[in-house]
Design a protein around this motif. Structure first.
Motif, PDB file in Angstrom:
ATOM      1  N   LYS A 140       1.062  -1.591  -0.023  1.00 21.02           N
ATOM      2  CA  LYS A 140       0.127   0.208  -0.308  1.00 21.02           C
ATOM      3  C   LYS A 140       0.551   0.960   0.116  1.00 21.02           C
ATOM      4  CE  LYS A 140      -3.834  -1.971   2.313  1.00 21.02           C
ATOM      5  NZ  LYS A 140      -4.885  -1.736   3.976  1.00 21.02           N
ATOM      6  N   ALA A 141       0.612   2.324  -1.131  1.00 19.51           N
ATOM      7  CA  ALA A 141       1.649   2.653  -1.749  1.00 19.51           C
ATOM      8  C   ALA A 141       1.058   4.366  -0.691  1.00 19.51           C
ATOM      9  CB  ALA A 141       1.613   3.705  -2.331  1.00 19.51           C
ATOM     10  N   ASP A 142      -0.302   3.998   0.250  1.00 18.85           N
ATOM     11  CA  ASP A 142      -0.817   5.358   0.197  1.00 18.85           C
ATOM     12  C   ASP A 142      -0.461   5.187   2.212  1.00 18.85           C
ATOM     13  OD1 ASP A 142      -1.893   2.777   0.905  1.00 18.85           O
ATOM     14  OD2 ASP A 142      -4.302   4.294   1.267  1.00 18.85           O
ATOM     15  N   GLU A 143      -0.323   4.308   2.290  1.00 19.54           N
ATOM     16  CA  GLU A 143       0.155   3.943   3.604  1.00 19.54           C
ATOM     17  C   GLU A 143       2.165   4.036   4.051  1.00 19.54           C
ATOM     18  OE1 GLU A 143       0.611  -0.094   5.571  1.00 19.54           O
ATOM     19  OE2 GLU A 143      -2.523  -0.250   5.493  1.00 19.54           O
ATOM     20  N   LEU A 144       2.787   4.494   3.455  1.00 15.86           N
ATOM     21  CA  LEU A 144       4.570   4.366   3.893  1.00 15.86           C
ATOM     22  C   LEU A 144       4.319   6.311   3.693  1.00 15.86           C
ATOM     23  CD1 LEU A 144       7.107   3.703   2.922  1.00 15.86           C
ATOM     24  CD2 LEU A 144       7.065   3.749   1.174  1.00 15.86           C
ATOM     25  N   TRP A 145       3.609   5.898   2.571  1.00 11.87           N
ATOM     26  CA  TRP A 145       3.666   8.323   2.486  1.00 11.87           C
ATOM     27  C   TRP A 145       3.208   8.927   3.047  1.00 11.87           C
ATOM     28  CZ3 TRP A 145       7.168  10.069  -0.954  1.00 11.87           C
ATOM     29  CH2 TRP A 145       7.385   9.228  -2.219  1.00 11.87           C
ATOM     30  N   LEU A 146       1.809   7.617   4.001  1.00 12.86           N
ATOM     31  CA  LEU A 146       1.767   8.496   5.118  1.00 12.86           C
ATOM     32  C   LEU A 146       2.788   8.594   6.204  1.00 12.86           C
ATOM     33  CD1 LEU A 146      -0.582   9.922   6.650  1.00 12.86           C
ATOM     34  CD2 LEU A 146      -1.151   7.745   7.480  1.00 12.86           C
ATOM     35  N   ARG A 147       3.563   6.927   6.501  1.00 16.58           N
ATOM     36  CA  ARG A 147       4.755   7.345   7.344  1.00 16.58           C
ATOM     37  C   ARG A 147       5.717   8.620   7.312  1.00 16.58           C
ATOM     38  NH1 ARG A 147       1.118   4.125   9.582  1.00 16.58           N
ATOM     39  NH2 ARG A 147       1.906   2.051   9.785  1.00 16.58           N
ATOM     40  N   ILE A 148       5.658   8.545   5.904  1.00 20.61           N
ATOM     41  CA  ILE A 148       6.968   9.255   5.747  1.00 20.61           C
ATOM     42  C   ILE A 148       6.599  10.896   5.726  1.00 20.61           C
ATOM     43  CG2 ILE A 148       8.251  10.880   3.747  1.00 20.61           C
ATOM     44  CD1 ILE A 148       7.721   8.162   2.726  1.00 20.61           C
ATOM     45  N   ALA A 149       5.204  11.087   5.571  1.00 21.18           N
ATOM     46  CA  ALA A 149       4.339  12.706   6.292  1.00 21.18           C
ATOM     47  C   ALA A 149       4.873  12.797   7.245  1.00 21.18           C
ATOM     48  CB  ALA A 149       2.787  12.631   5.969  1.00 21.18           C
ATOM     49  N   GLN A 150       4.135  11.752   8.069  1.00 21.01           N
ATOM     50  CA  GLN A 150       4.257  11.987  10.091  1.00 21.01           C
ATOM     51  C   GLN A 150       5.769  11.356  10.561  1.00 21.01           C
ATOM     52  OE1 GLN A 150       3.125   7.770  10.445  1.00 21.01           O
ATOM     53  NE2 GLN A 150       0.636   8.613  11.291  1.00 21.01           N
ATOM     54  N   ALA A 151       6.852  11.108   9.643  1.00 22.81           N
ATOM     55  CA  ALA A 151       8.197  11.389   9.984  1.00 22.81           C
ATOM     56  C   ALA A 151       8.817  12.443   9.887  1.00 22.81           C
ATOM     57  CB  ALA A 151       9.629  10.201   9.448  1.00 22.81           C
ATOM     58  N   SER A 170       4.204  17.881   0.813  1.00 26.90           N
ATOM     59  CA  SER A 170       4.854  16.843  -0.785  1.00 26.90           C
ATOM     60  C   SER A 170       4.426  15.590   0.310  1.00 26.90           C
ATOM     61  CB  SER A 170       6.796  16.879  -0.628  1.00 26.90           C
ATOM     62  OG  SER A 170       7.036  15.927  -1.927  1.00 26.90           O
ATOM     63  N   ALA A 171       4.963  14.461   0.665  1.00 27.44           N
ATOM     64  CA  ALA A 171       4.521  13.545   1.054  1.00 27.44           C
ATOM     65  C   ALA A 171       2.788  12.953   1.509  1.00 27.44           C
ATOM     66  CB  ALA A 171       5.496  13.387   2.463  1.00 27.44           C
ATOM     67  N   ILE A 172       2.285  14.518   1.547  1.00 28.62           N
ATOM     68  CA  ILE A 172       0.644  14.052   1.644  1.00 28.62           C
ATOM     69  C   ILE A 172       0.247  14.095   0.507  1.00 28.62           C
ATOM     70  CG2 ILE A 172      -1.486  15.077   2.013  1.00 28.62           C
ATOM     71  CD1 ILE A 172      -0.374  13.648   4.456  1.00 28.62           C
ATOM     72  N   GLN A 173       0.069  15.327  -0.691  1.00 24.00           N
ATOM     73  CA  GLN A 173       0.503  14.815  -2.128  1.00 24.00           C
ATOM     74  C   GLN A 173       0.679  13.932  -3.213  1.00 24.00           C
ATOM     75  OE1 GLN A 173       3.501  17.325  -4.444  1.00 24.00           O
ATOM     76  NE2 GLN A 173       1.387  17.947  -5.304  1.00 24.00           N
ATOM     77  N   GLN A 174       1.940  13.247  -2.565  1.00 29.42           N
ATOM     78  CA  GLN A 174       1.921  11.827  -3.034  1.00 29.42           C
ATOM     79  C   GLN A 174       0.569  10.453  -2.203  1.00 29.42           C
ATOM     80  OE1 GLN A 174       3.871  10.933  -5.549  1.00 29.42           O
ATOM     81  NE2 GLN A 174       5.118  12.517  -5.695  1.00 29.42           N
ATOM     82  N   TYR A 175       0.372  10.703  -1.411  1.00 28.38           N
ATOM     83  CA  TYR A 175      -0.758  10.202  -0.502  1.00 28.38           C
ATOM     84  C   TYR A 175      -1.860  10.007  -1.486  1.00 28.38           C
ATOM     85  CZ  TYR A 175      -4.163   8.533   3.003  1.00 28.38           C
ATOM     86  OH  TYR A 175      -4.347   8.167   3.828  1.00 28.38           O
ATOM     87  N   GLU A 176      -2.390  11.625  -1.408  1.00 27.52           N
ATOM     88  CA  GLU A 176      -3.347  11.669  -1.480  1.00 27.52           C
ATOM     89  C   GLU A 176      -3.898  11.313  -3.112  1.00 27.52           C
ATOM     90  OE1 GLU A 176      -4.870  15.802   0.337  1.00 27.52           O
ATOM     91  OE2 GLU A 176      -3.487  15.846  -0.890  1.00 27.52           O
ATOM     92  N   ARG A 177      -2.368  11.519  -3.930  1.00 29.35           N
ATOM     93  CA  ARG A 177      -2.700  10.923  -5.556  1.00 29.35           C
ATOM     94  C   ARG A 177      -3.561   8.755  -5.635  1.00 29.35           C
ATOM     95  NH1 ARG A 177       3.085  13.011  -8.389  1.00 29.35           N
ATOM     96  NH2 ARG A 177       2.684  14.636  -8.315  1.00 29.35           N
ATOM     97  N   VAL A 178      -3.285   8.252  -4.293  1.00 33.40           N
ATOM     98  CA  VAL A 178      -3.383   7.577  -4.697  1.00 33.40           C
ATOM     99  C   VAL A 178      -4.549   6.728  -3.423  1.00 33.40           C
ATOM    100  CG1 VAL A 178      -0.967   5.967  -5.053  1.00 33.40           C
ATOM    101  CG2 VAL A 178      -1.164   6.864  -2.673  1.00 33.40           C
ATOM    102  N   HIS A 179      -4.598   7.688  -2.577  1.00 34.75           N
ATOM    103  CA  HIS A 179      -5.786   8.064  -1.546  1.00 34.75           C
ATOM    104  C   HIS A 179      -6.702   8.529  -1.924  1.00 34.75           C
ATOM    105  CE1 HIS A 179      -6.810   5.877   2.548  1.00 34.75           C
ATOM    106  NE2 HIS A 179      -7.317   6.864   1.947  1.00 34.75           N
TER     107      HIS A 179
END
Length: 386
Positions: free
Chosen positions: A133-144, A156-165
């Motif tokens: 799940k790409a969205d979970e990975l980008w969410l972790r990056i955003a959290q860190a 930037s990470a949330i933008q990537q997250y929103e592309r797949v979620h």
């Protein structure tokens, strides 16, 4: 964050033995897995730790398993140590390597080692397999990045997250909002807050932040609409939120609404600042009787506001009541003005003698054009009557 879903799923997944393992290691690994499945994690750790391993690949594989078991046993530092050793051996197959890197990154994140977690997350994000799940990975990056206060990296990470979620959810939106506010991207924060309000309509902080941004952007009418809508929908606005709404009403030329908001506040009849604001708003709304009533309450708490009450009574033709209040007034530096107010009251009550007496008192205290004019005018009237 302490029991991340990815790690837990990995803990209970059966270990697929690599063909590269020696027969000795494969046998021990199977025994350890059996113990782990029987909730005997500590025994599994002891078994693996006491193995006599000579082959580098076997050691890398066992370190990986120990990393999992140490985490399950509540020993994150040892888990991080073993997983790191397994990865840095450079001997894991690609499939094992990726899952181990992801697991280590998640544990590092859960242990507040954010920079180290990103060291693994970012390479993982370069090529994400369809099974992950790409969205979970980008969410972790955003959290860190959020914890590191790297606000642009969060967005930037949330933008990537929103592309797949595509579905809106509170946690990523909260991260996005926090970064936008830190970067003072207030215009961009408005739709983020609107989405959060849609998801959590009873959470007062979203309404409060939306109104605050609208005020910052000098959109007072929109701020009023936001707070008023929250109030109508039963959101638990604080007393300060309601005071802000009242002040906004006054600023936008709606003093009656402002006064009613202040009248609805807790302890509105016992807190002086609330009474003064309310009385002022009633006067602005030309609701004279309500203003007089409110000034009376203020006087009971602080007599210095007797002047406001007196002048309003005088304005509204309650001359004797005004005199009653003026007689009680002792304000340093204002006695001449008080005497002139008495002059006006006695004149309206057609008591020329007392009006002249107080006009002269006012002139003795501070001779002004007003006091001189009153004395001259009242004397002329008295002469005409006589």
């Amino acid at each position: 964050m302490k029991k991340l879903a990815f790690i837990i799923a990995f803990l209970f997944a059966p270990v697929v033995l690599s063909a590269q393992l020696s027969q000795y290691t494969a046998g021990k690994v199977q025994q350890a897995q059996k113990l782990q499945l029987e909730d005997k994690v500590s025994a599994a750790i002891v078994l693996l730790r006491e193995m006599d391993i000579s082959r580098a690949y076997d050691q890398a594989f066992v370190n990986r398993m120990l990393g999992v078991y140490y985490w399950q046993d509540g020993k994150p530092a040892l888990s991080i140590q073993r997983l790191t050793q397994s990865i840095e051996s450079g001997l894991l197959d690609d499939e094992y390597l990726r899952s181990t890197q992801r697991m280590l990154a998640d544990i590092l994140l859960s242990q507040a080692q954010y920079q180290k977690a990103l060291h693994y997350y970012y390479p993982l994000s370069q090529s994400i397999p369809a099974t992950e799940k790409a969205d979970e990975l980008w969410l972790r990056i955003a959290q860190a990045n959020y914890q590191l206060e790297e606000w642009r990296s969060v967005l930037s990470a949330i933008q990537q997250y929103e592309r797949v979620h595509q579905q809106k959810e509170v946690q990523p939106l909260s991260l996005k909002l926090g970064a936008q506010l830190q970067l003072q991207q207030y215009q961009s924060a408005l739709p983020t807050l609107s989405s959060l309000i849609t998801l959590e309509p009873q959470k007062v902080v979203w309404w409060r932040q939306l109104a605050g941004i609208e005020m910052r952007l000098e959109r007072r009418k929109q701020a009023i609409e936001t707070l008023a809508l929250a109030k109508r929908q039963g959101v638990a606005l604080s007393q300060q939120d309601l005071k802000t709404l009242g002040q906004l009403y006054a600023q936008e030329g709606m003093p009656e609404k402002a006064a009613r908001i202040f009248a609805s506040l807790d302890n509105s009849d016992s807190l002086l600042d609330l009474l003064i604001s309310r009385a002022t708003y009633w006067q602005m709304a030309k609701e004279w009787d309500k203003a007089i009533e409110t000034w009376r309450k203020a006087v009971q708490l602080d007599t210095q506001y007797r002047w406001q009450l007196s002048t309003l009574l005088l304005q509204e033709g309650h001359y004797q009541l005004a005199l009653n209040e003026l007689d009680k007034l002792q304000i340093k530096g204002k006695q001449a003005e008080i005497e002139l107010a008495k002059v006006c009251a006695y004149y309206k009550l057609e008591n020329l003698e007392l009006a002249i007496v107080h006009a002269k008192k006012a002139d003795n205290l501070e001779s002004t054009k007003a006091s001189q004019s009153w004395i001259k005018y009242l004397n002329q009237l008295r002469d005409m009557e006589s």
